[in-house]
Design an enzyme around this catalytic site. Structure first.
Site, PDB file in Angstrom:
ATOM      1  N   ASP A   1      40.799  52.481  16.596  1.00  0.00           N
ATOM      2  CA  ASP A   1      40.381  52.163  18.011  1.00  0.00           C
ATOM      3  C   ASP A   1      38.999  51.849  18.114  1.00  0.00           C
ATOM      4  O   ASP A   1      38.344  50.865  18.206  1.00  0.00           O
ATOM      5  CB  ASP A   1      40.960  53.284  18.816  1.00  0.00           C
ATOM      6  CG  ASP A   1      40.768  53.401  20.400  1.00  0.00           C
ATOM      7  OD1 ASP A   1      40.291  52.112  20.910  1.00  0.00           O
ATOM      8  OD2 ASP A   1      40.901  54.257  21.007  1.00  0.00           O
TER       9      ASP A   1
ATOM     10  N   LYS B   1      42.616  46.929  23.449  1.00  0.00           N
ATOM     11  CA  LYS B   1      42.374  47.164  24.899  1.00  0.00           C
ATOM     12  C   LYS B   1      41.504  46.116  25.747  1.00  0.00           C
ATOM     13  O   LYS B   1      40.517  45.635  25.336  1.00  0.00           O
ATOM     14  CB  LYS B   1      41.467  48.435  24.956  1.00  0.00           C
ATOM     15  CG  LYS B   1      42.233  49.751  24.178  1.00  0.00           C
ATOM     16  CD  LYS B   1      41.058  50.874  24.084  1.00  0.00           C
ATOM     17  CE  LYS B   1      41.844  52.130  23.576  1.00  0.00           C
ATOM     18  NZ  LYS B   1      41.172  53.233  23.782  1.00  0.00           N
TER      19      LYS B   1
HETATM   20  C1  MUC Z   1      42.072  56.670  23.983  1.00  0.00           C
HETATM   21  O1  MUC Z   1      43.292  57.263  23.929  1.00  0.00           O
HETATM   22  O2  MUC Z   1      41.719  56.114  23.006  1.00  0.00           O
HETATM   23  C2  MUC Z   1      39.461  57.791  24.613  1.00  0.00           C
HETATM   24  C3  MUC Z   1      38.244  57.315  23.872  1.00  0.00           C
HETATM   25  C4  MUC Z   1      38.333  55.912  23.871  1.00  0.00           C
HETATM   26  O3  MUC Z   1      37.675  55.026  23.426  1.00  0.00           O
HETATM   27  O4  MUC Z   1      39.645  55.540  24.531  1.00  0.00           O
HETATM   28  C5  MUC Z   1      40.090  56.603  25.388  1.00  0.00           C
HETATM   29  C6  MUC Z   1      41.663  56.742  25.153  1.00  0.00           C
HETATM   30 MG    MG Z   2      41.983  56.190  20.864  1.00  0.00          MG
END
Ligand code: MUC
Ligand code: MG
Length: 366
Positions: free
Chosen positions: A241, A265
């Site tokens: 992520d 995202k």
């Molecule tokens: C997520 O769930 O990854 C928290 C840090 C980020 O980069 O996104 C959020 C949500």
């Molecule tokens: Mg995350």
């Protein structure tokens, strides 16, 4: 048709309750509404969430980047020339959510100009996708109760547990949520870079025992050997992520063996770059999850349009439910029914701004 104005309007909405995770705790959604207007009066919208702990952006920096660099670069451009817009911003580093919100708002304009939804323009693979609910860190009993509440209220069957603060508490949270939900639910974890590699590896037996299906960003995003060690040791796939904020990073992280899955995202890569990431991952045989940037309703609608557009993005649950944590909003997202969200099927992204609410929550006027 030409882009005639790009506005960045900061707004702040309190959360119903704090969202705690490894980076810290949020109690307000400090976001920026981006509004792109064309010379023939078509208006497109999107939302940039300020996430200093992930991208170094603040509400103020998003407004500044749009006003000072992004708007001057794109004004006068034909909104259909998305590649020209992208190319004109290639010199601008970082500022992920600022540039992505402008990209999304331009796509919203295109959909409205053509009378087609962005979901149709992107690929319209399916009409609805399963929704993931994110369970933020609390005492483990409360996390179990929250999972049950969301299952009963919305029929949600896929949950992501926030971990990464303390392996002992994380162990209890995984066991408590699993025993509350029973075997039927899918559960994965997001450590938000909070574990050391040895902590992550020591937790693998608990994750296997509790049926965890994916481990999101277990260790710091830019520690390559630690990441390779965890991804190479874990029988459970690692989901990247914070380490994959743009296309080139996706290629690097996957090809270096740091992750087996990628979170896409749209709040950080818009539709234009997210589509390239989805294509890259498809070609590499790497699965994707449409992730949440802790978006409000505008972000949920944008992510929904993208998630439902392709086979790869709709295969797994998409993180479309964070807007439920906001005490109010400047637009409405579709309801989550039987654990799924359905595309609204209207031109553009489907965002309808509630102007009185925007006036109430905007924080650039006295
Ligand atoms: C997520 O769930 O990854 C928290 C840090 C980020 O980069 O996104 C959020 C949500
Ligand atoms: Mg995350």
């Amino acid at each position: 048709m030409k882009i005639a104005a790009v506005e960045a309007i900061p707004f702040s909405i309190p959360l119903r309750r704090p969202s705690a995770f490894a980076h810290g705790t949020l109690s307000r959604a400090d976001h920026v509404l981006v509004r792109v207007t064309t010379d023939d009066g078509i208006v497109g919208h999107a939302e940039a969430p300020a996430r200093p702990f992930t991208y170094g952006e603040s509400q103020e920096s998003i407004v500044k980047a749009i006003d000072s660099w992004i708007a001057p670069a794109v004004l006068g451009t034909d909104p259909f020339a998305r590649e020209r817009v992208r190319d004109s911003l290639r010199w601008l580093r970082y500022n992920h959510t600022a540039r992505s919100a402008v990209d999304l708002a331009i796509w919203d304009v295109l959909g409205k100009a053509l009378g087609k939804s962005c979901h149709q323009l992107l690929g319209a693979f399916t009409e609805s996708v399963p929704v993931v609910h994110i369970i933020f860190a609390e005492v483990p009993e409360a996390m179990g109760e929250e999972a049950l509440r969301m299952r009963d209220r919305h029929g949600i069957g896929i949950f992501k547990i926030k971990t990464g603060k303390d392996p002992v508490v994380d162990t209890k949270a995984m066991r408590t949520v699993r025993s509350a939900l029973g075997d039927g639910a899918e559960i994965y974890v997001d450590a938000n870079k909070g574990w050391t590699p040895d902590e992550a590896i020591r937790l693998l037996p608990v994750m296997q025992e509790t049926g965890i299906t994916m481990i999101e960003e277990p260790t710091p995003a830019f520690h390559p050997l630690a990441r390779r060690w965890v991804a190479g040791t874990s029988p459970i796939p690692v989901l990247a992520d914070e380490s994959v904020t743009r296309l080139g990073e996706v290629a690097r992280e996957v090809l270096d063996g740091h992750a087996q899955l990628v979170s896409i995202k749209v709040a950080r890569t818009g539709f234009t770059e997210s589509a390239r990431i989805a294509g890259l991952c498809e070609g590499l045989g790497t699965g994707v999850v449409v992730g949440s940037q802790m978006d409000g309703a505008l972000g949920a609608l944008s992510a929904l349009a993208f998630a439902a557009a392709y086979p790869g993005t709709s295969k797994r649950g998409a993180e479309l439910g964070y807007h439920l944590e906001l005490a109010d909003d400047i637009a409405a997202a579709p309801a989550i029914e039987h654990g799924r969200m359905t595309v609204p099927g209207v031109p553009g992204i489907g965002i309808e701004i509630d102007e009185p609410k925007l006036q109430h929550y905007r924080c650039d006027q006295d």
